[in-house]
Design a protein around this motif. Structure first.
Motif, PDB file in Angstrom:
ATOM      1  N   UNK A 250      -5.587   1.326   0.815  1.00  0.00           N
ATOM      2  CA  UNK A 250      -4.841   1.341  -0.444  1.00  0.00           C
ATOM      3  C   UNK A 250      -3.553   2.135  -0.288  1.00  0.00           C
ATOM      4  N   UNK A 251      -3.631   3.277   0.357  1.00  0.00           N
ATOM      5  CA  UNK A 251      -2.447   4.124   0.532  1.00  0.00           C
ATOM      6  C   UNK A 251      -1.387   3.430   1.383  1.00  0.00           C
ATOM      7  N   UNK A 252      -1.785   2.862   2.534  1.00  0.00           N
ATOM      8  CA  UNK A 252      -0.775   2.254   3.404  1.00  0.00           C
ATOM      9  C   UNK A 252      -0.195   0.995   2.770  1.00  0.00           C
ATOM     10  N   UNK A 253      -1.003   0.287   1.953  1.00  0.00           N
ATOM     11  CA  UNK A 253      -0.470  -0.874   1.245  1.00  0.00           C
ATOM     12  C   UNK A 253       0.624  -0.465   0.277  1.00  0.00           C
ATOM     13  N   UNK A 254       0.383   0.612  -0.459  1.00  0.00           N
ATOM     14  CA  UNK A 254       1.376   1.083  -1.421  1.00  0.00           C
ATOM     15  C   UNK A 254       2.663   1.502  -0.722  1.00  0.00           C
ATOM     16  N   UNK A 255       2.529   2.180   0.410  1.00  0.00           N
ATOM     17  CA  UNK A 255       3.711   2.582   1.175  1.00  0.00           C
ATOM     18  C   UNK A 255       4.453   1.358   1.695  1.00  0.00           C
ATOM     19  N   UNK A 256       3.703   0.386   2.208  1.00  0.00           N
ATOM     20  CA  UNK A 256       4.314  -0.818   2.772  1.00  0.00           C
ATOM     21  C   UNK A 256       5.111  -1.573   1.716  1.00  0.00           C
ATOM     22  N   UNK A 257       4.525  -1.791   0.544  1.00  0.00           N
ATOM     23  CA  UNK A 257       5.216  -2.533  -0.503  1.00  0.00           C
ATOM     24  C   UNK A 257       6.470  -1.790  -0.961  1.00  0.00           C
ATOM     25  N   UNK A 258       6.397  -0.489  -0.996  1.00  0.00           N
ATOM     26  CA  UNK A 258       7.543   0.306  -1.447  1.00  0.00           C
ATOM     27  C   UNK A 258       8.677   0.293  -0.424  1.00  0.00           C
ATOM     28  N   UNK A 259       8.344   0.432   0.854  1.00  0.00           N
ATOM     29  CA  UNK A 259       9.364   0.626   1.880  1.00  0.00           C
ATOM     30  C   UNK A 259       9.895  -0.679   2.487  1.00  0.00           C
ATOM     31  N   UNK A 260       9.256  -1.802   2.219  1.00  0.00           N
ATOM     32  CA  UNK A 260       9.732  -3.062   2.817  1.00  0.00           C
ATOM     33  C   UNK A 260      10.012  -4.138   1.776  1.00  0.00           C
TER      34      UNK A 260
END
Length: 326
Positions: A250-260
């Motif tokens: 969940x955490x890495x998904x949120x980071x991925x959507x935000x940064x890419x």
């Protein structure tokens, strides 16, 4: 003797008066037979749809699903076939214009990515629509530029490529499972916006989907894979570990959507708890992202078969015939 000649002879043998009457009767018989075969072909196409739904039917376990559920299934099949017809038009336009389309499907394990990819590709020309589902990188690929092994799968003119997981593995599974270093992870987010912008500038359209499901829904789907022998191949040790690390994903998904999430290639989130609705919504949205229109083609006329009086069809040895068990 061709089909019409055989039908004409049969009509004359049956006692029809004049030769003209017999020929007219023969033509009607040939037309009825042609329509019967076309209907069989159409029914076979619908059977393919039902076969694609075997997983869902097995889950139902033969129980009465109720009138409402049965009505929803009718709507689903009707809409799916209609949308697949539009996908055929879209591919026709892509081939005609030389458009290049990349569609990325990301999401948790068992989120439904494979299901929608199957429905998208089912009616399309596989020579011009490819699915890229890359395995884990080998030792040589690990020493390459990270994006290198994905670049070779990018589309040429007139092609569309569907990535069943993509270069975003680095932002997801590789980060969660510690398959990449912190420096490699940060370099990915520095590089991926520029990489995708470069592709878009060169004329490649990128559409990115994240399939979102709930904790409970993933648990149900994993348990279904454990219990169903037809689905067990879908379950890997990595899947089981990903289940344990739900919160990390969940955490890495949120980071991925935000940064890419960039204007040139934004992310789109598909609500995937209801598989059928997710498939229809995703296909409908994909169609809306491509500026296609129906391509006019000259009418196709099937040429008459050439018949030679000296043609003799050679018999096939019985030992070569597949046994007709069914």
């Amino acid at each position: 003797m061709n089909e019409l000649d055989r039908a004409g002879q049969a009509a004359r043998d049956a006692g029809y008066g004049s030769e003209r009457e017999a020929d007219a009767q023969a033509s009607q018989e040939v037309e009825r037979e042609r329509r019967r075969r076309l209907n069989e072909e159409l029914l076979d196409a619908y059977d393919e749809e039902l076969e694609m739904e075997v997983d869902d039917r097995l889950q139902e376990g033969g129980l009465d699903i109720g009138d409402e559920a049965r009505a929803l299934r009718r709507v689903y099949f009707r809409e799916l076939i209609r949308l697949q017809g539009e996908l055929v038009k879209m591919q026709d336009w892509i081939i005609s214009t030389g458009h290049r389309l990349v569609v990325i499907f990301e999401g948790r394990d068992a989120a439904g990515k494979g299901g929608v990819i199957k429905r998208i590709t089912q009616r399309l020309n596989p020579r011009m629509c490819r699915v890229a589902a890359l395995p884990a990188p080998n030792n040589r690929e690990r020493t390459q530029w990270y994006f290198q092994r994905y670049v070779q799968h990018l589309p040429a003119g007139g092609e569309m490529v569907l990535f069943d997981r993509s270069w975003y593995n680095r932002a997801g599974v590789e980060r969660v499972m510690n398959f990449c270093s912190d420096d490699e992870y940060e370099e990915f987010f520095r590089s991926v916006p520029e990489f995708e912008k470069m592709l878009v500038r060169s004329g490649v359209q990128i559409v990115k989907y994240w399939f979102s499901i709930t904790d409970d829904e993933q648990e149900v789907r994993f348990q279904s894979r454990i219990d169903d022998p037809l689905k067990q191949w879908k379950l890997s040790p990595m899947d089981l570990e990903s289940r344990r690390r739900w919160e990390a994903y969940t955490h890495v998904k949120e980071v991925m959507l935000q940064r890419s999430h960039i204007p040139e290639a934004p992310w789109w989130v598909v609500q995937g708890v209801d598989k059928k609705r997710a498939r229809l919504n995703c296909i409908s949205h994909l169609l809306s992202q491509v500026p296609y229109h129906e391509i006019e083609h000259p009418q196709v006329t099937l040429p008459a078969r050439v018949h030679h009086p000296d043609y003799i069809r050679q018999p096939v040895p019985q030992s070569m015939i597949v046994p007709e068990i069914y």
